[in-house]
Design an enzyme around this catalytic site. Structure first.
Site, PDB file in Angstrom:
ATOM      1  N   GLU A  49       0.814  -1.220   0.000  1.00  0.00           N
ATOM      2  CA  GLU A  49       0.000   0.000   0.000  1.00  0.00           C
ATOM      3  C   GLU A  49       0.845   1.266   0.000  1.00  0.00           C
ATOM      4  O   GLU A  49       0.561   2.215  -0.729  1.00  0.00           O
ATOM      5  CB  GLU A  49      -0.964   0.025   1.203  1.00  0.00           C
ATOM      6  CG  GLU A  49      -2.140  -0.923   1.095  1.00  0.00           C
ATOM      7  CD  GLU A  49      -1.835  -2.318   1.626  1.00  0.00           C
ATOM      8  OE1 GLU A  49      -0.672  -2.557   2.036  1.00  0.00           O
ATOM      9  OE2 GLU A  49      -2.742  -3.163   1.634  1.00  0.00           O
ATOM     10  N   HIS A  70     -10.652  -3.979  10.355  1.00  0.00           N
ATOM     11  CA  HIS A  70     -11.397  -3.859   9.097  1.00  0.00           C
ATOM     12  C   HIS A  70     -12.670  -3.039   9.285  1.00  0.00           C
ATOM     13  O   HIS A  70     -13.600  -3.144   8.490  1.00  0.00           O
ATOM     14  CB  HIS A  70     -11.747  -5.236   8.525  1.00  0.00           C
ATOM     15  CG  HIS A  70     -10.609  -5.920   7.843  1.00  0.00           C
ATOM     16  ND1 HIS A  70      -9.491  -6.334   8.506  1.00  0.00           N
ATOM     17  CD2 HIS A  70     -10.397  -6.254   6.538  1.00  0.00           C
ATOM     18  CE1 HIS A  70      -8.649  -6.910   7.653  1.00  0.00           C
ATOM     19  NE2 HIS A  70      -9.177  -6.861   6.449  1.00  0.00           N
TER      20      HIS A  70
END
Lengths: 334, 330, 75
Positions: free
Chosen positions: B66, B135
């Site tokens: 990322e 998450h």
């Protein structure tokens, strides 16, 4: 009157231009040492003295439209890529004629017109950015290449490994140039870094080359080979250039860092001055007289002195400019 | 079911509306590219099918790196691409925080305006039901504090498409947040390409007693509570800012001027939330408009827990909104 | 035994019943597909939670069912 070149295909003009650029960097950085001690600079600076051969050798292998990303120790890269010392000095003074109108300072001087697409205050921060410009150039069908300059310290950042990986699998025209100056801030690099940095290329499936970073010609040729591969679409290269910084991690460190580098080691590297070494080779090859060398030096010294005058005469930006340049105007915004 | 009527609008899923916006912009400008982990298959769904139409170079799978691909977009945008990134999950921004907050957000400003960086970072985000702490984050409060990022958080399929178009056409880094739970919500969306300006909020429901500013997935909750309170004669106006940077404070202050009461519902932790910012701004700029102390409805200051009853306790509920509204009327 | 609609994706809130593959009175085995359903991104089968007989179907083809809702009963 063709002379036999001791420098393979390097032309006399190229060689003298490279010497001139190295001297320009040296005189610029020496001036900053003095200005810093006199309290003339608003911030702090990381100087490139001793490492001039890396930036100059590498950038001399590039076209004007090839790109670089640089580091916190970036003055040498900028000058080698064609930046003007007066506008650089104005930036360091926080003045409106600086490359960034005084918004960036030492670690963030940048000129997109010169294809310098970022300098960075974050160690390793420019590695993905240069990998990205290489991606875009390749995607858009251009043949530009990008050099990503970074130090030995950045070789332990995750983005270094990530960027080499993606550059390898995507075949990107990027050249990773690691400047190993022996010290990661104030600690010997060998205490913090496993193995040889150049060996980190092999597991990524890309070529790695170790170069004497004090030999500007060796640097030039190594980067030329990498550029040729990159332009042909053969992907990235890692070059580890070994050198030494004559100054501290940053100016003023003596006030807090203590003595962390042996005197003998420092003296030994100063003996291996990359500018003297290259100048002597040019004299031996009869490409340059000592008088011409001295003239180049005094000319560059004069330019740096003039840059200080330029910077001191440039106004500070209007304080309201602090609120400008955040966002580009956009037709889709309210 | 009623007989089918001729209409330009279809009811489609929010995630499909995002995809229509992406598809339109890939078609409009060949410099637009979409990258991210598995964007070819698209587990969340926004990029599904795009690779078949635009090819694997314009819809390109990345390694799980990322920090690097968020940063690559800075260099790519600086030299002519318009990258669009699918981060997949909101908390993955944290992995890339230096490249987002130090590089993408700052390069234009630090360079004195030398460069434009047209980048969109979109992601599904927020709690979706037992996805657990890593998450379920909603990073918008943190990112609002990073000057240099525009932030979009649509609440309806219509807004999702129009704001995707605007985000991609914008010449700045834009963070586009799709609350997970909204992805599977349907609503009317025109077939053609249209845009919604960044920085313009929307009154989702007119009312006269209380202004409820709701963000992202909090909007349908606020509307549900407002409809319920209507039966009791309480008239609630629901204002959706749609973009958090820039923030349409004018619209919010106009609404508070009409109602005199303010509740802000944010699908994020309370401390330094968007709700905190909006309440503070209204208190400063519109103190005389207020008839009661403004209220914030946001998560408890804990990570989002896994087990359903724990998660329900930590997050916002309809009854939290209901109570806050009544508090302003007490 | 209740047959409930599972949550296959983080954004999934509901699904549309595309087709019932069984009828009331049919004998089914554990794991046998009972119905196909469509969501914002998947088309998938809802399986029988055990062996038995289909007692009732609680949604018709074309109906929208919430995640976790009971779609059918097996006895």
């Amino acid at each position: 009157m063709t002379k036999t070149s001791a420098f393979d295909h390097l032309s006399q003009d190229d060689a003298i231009g490279m010497l001139r650029n190295m001297i320009r960097i040296r005189r610029f950085e020496e001036k900053l040492t003095v200005l810093f001690k006199r309290g003339k600079l608003p911030g702090f600076v990381h100087l490139y003295t001793g490492e001039e051969a890396i930036a100059v050798g590498a950038c001399s292998a590039l076209r004007t439209d090839d790109r670089i990303t640089s580091t916190h120790r970036g003055h040498g890269h900028l000058i080698a890529k064609g930046a003007r010392v007066d506008r650089m000095m104005a930036e360091l003074f926080g003045r409106v004629d600086g490359y960034c109108r005084g918004k960036g300072g030492s670690m963030h001087i940048v000129s997109f017109d010169l294809s310098i697409i970022g300098t960075n205050g974050i160690v390793g921060g420019g590695i993905p950015i240069g990998t990205g410009s290489a991606w875009a150039d390749r995607h858009l069908g251009r043949d530009n290449v990008t050099i990503v300059f970074f130090g030995d310290g950045a070789s332990n950042q995750g983005v270094f490994f990530e960027s080499m990986n993606i550059a390898s699998v995507w075949g990107l025209p990027v050249i990773f140039v690691c400047e190993n100056n022996g010290y990661t801030e104030w600690t010997p690099t060998s205490e913090l870094t496993a193995g040889n940095i150049v060996d980190r290329a092999a597991p990524m499936g890309i070529p790695g080359e170790s170069v004497d970073g004090n030999d500007v010609v060796a640097m030039r040729f190594a980067v030329e080979r990498a550029v040729e591969r990159a332009r042909k679409g053969e992907g990235p290269t890692l070059i580890e250039a070994k050198s030494y910084r004559w100054n501290g991690h940053n100016e003023g460190e003596e006030a807090f860092a203590g003595a962390y580098r042996p005197e003998a080691e420092q003296a030994e590297w100063r003996e291996r001055d990359p500018i003297v070494a290259f100048g002597e080779r040019l004299v031996e090859s009869e490409w340059l007289t000592r008088e011409e060398w001295a003239a180049i030096d005094s000319d560059e010294q004069a330019q740096v002195d003039a840059a200080v005058e330029f910077a001191e005469n440039s106004p500070f930006p209007d304080a309201e400019e602090a609120l400008d340049h955040l966002f580009a105007p956009s037709k889709e915004s309210a | 079911m009623a007989a089918k009527t001729v209409t330009e609008e279809r009811n489609i899923y929010y995630i499909e509306a995002m995809r229509e916006g992406l598809r339109a912009m890939l078609g409009e400008d060949e410099n637009v590219v979409v990258i991210g982990e598995d964007v070819g298959r698209s587990v969340i769904g926004a990029t599904r099918g795009l690779v078949e139409d635009f090819g694997p170079m314009r819809v390109r799978n990345t390694p799980i790196s990322e920090a690097t691909f968020v940063g690559m977009c800075v260099g790519a945008a600086a030299v002519g691409l318009r990258p669009v990134v699918d981060l997949m999950v909101g908390s993955f921004f944290y992995v890339a925080m230096d490249q987002l907050a130090d590089q993408a957000a700052k390069l234009r400003y630090m360079s004195g305006g030398q460069v434009n960086l047209p980048i969109v970072y979109f992601t599904a985000t927020g709690p979706s039901g037992s996805a657990a702490a890593q998450h379920s984050e909603n990073p918008h409060p943190m990112l609002m504090n990073v000057a240099g990022l525009k932030i979009v958080m649509p609440s309806t399929p219509y807004d999702a498409k129009g704001l995707m178009v605007s985000a991609i056409r914008d010449d700045n880094p834009v963070v586009y947040l799709q609350d997970f739970v909204l992805g599977g919500v349907r609503g009317p969306v025109p077939e053609g390409t249209y845009s919604i300006p960044l920085g313009v909020g929307d009154i989702k429901r007119a009312g006269k007693d209380v202004t409820v500013v709701a963000i992202g997935a909090a909007v349908p909750k606020a509307l549900r509570v407002a409809n319920k309170l209507e039966a009791e004669g309480i008239s609630v106006e629901v204002v959706d800012p749609r973009t958090l940077v820039p923030l349409d404070m004018d619209l919010i202050l106009e609404s508070v001027a009409r109602t005199g009461r303010l509740v802000v519902v944010d699908n994020a932790r309370l401390t330094c939330s968007a709700a905190s910012e909006i309440v503070a701004s209204v208190s400063e700029k519109g103190f005389d408009l207020l008839k009661a102390a403004p209220q914030r409805v946001a998560w408890e200051n804990v990570p989002v827990p896994f087990s359903p009853p724990l998660e329900e306790r930590a997050l916002i509920s309809d009854s939290d909104i209901d109570s806050a509204i009544r508090m302003t009327l007490a | 035994m209740d047959v409930v609609l599972p949550k296959w994706g983080m954004s999934m809130q509901d699904a549309v019943v595309a087709e019932w593959l069984v009828a009331v009175g049919d004998t089914v085995t554990e794991g046998q597909p009972l119905a196909t359903v469509e969501t914002d991104k998947v088309e998938a089968a809802v399986e029988s939670p055990g062996a038995g007989t289909v007692l009732e179907l609680l949604a018709a083809a074309g109906d929208t069912v919430d995640v976790g809702a009971v779609m059918a009963r097996i006895g």
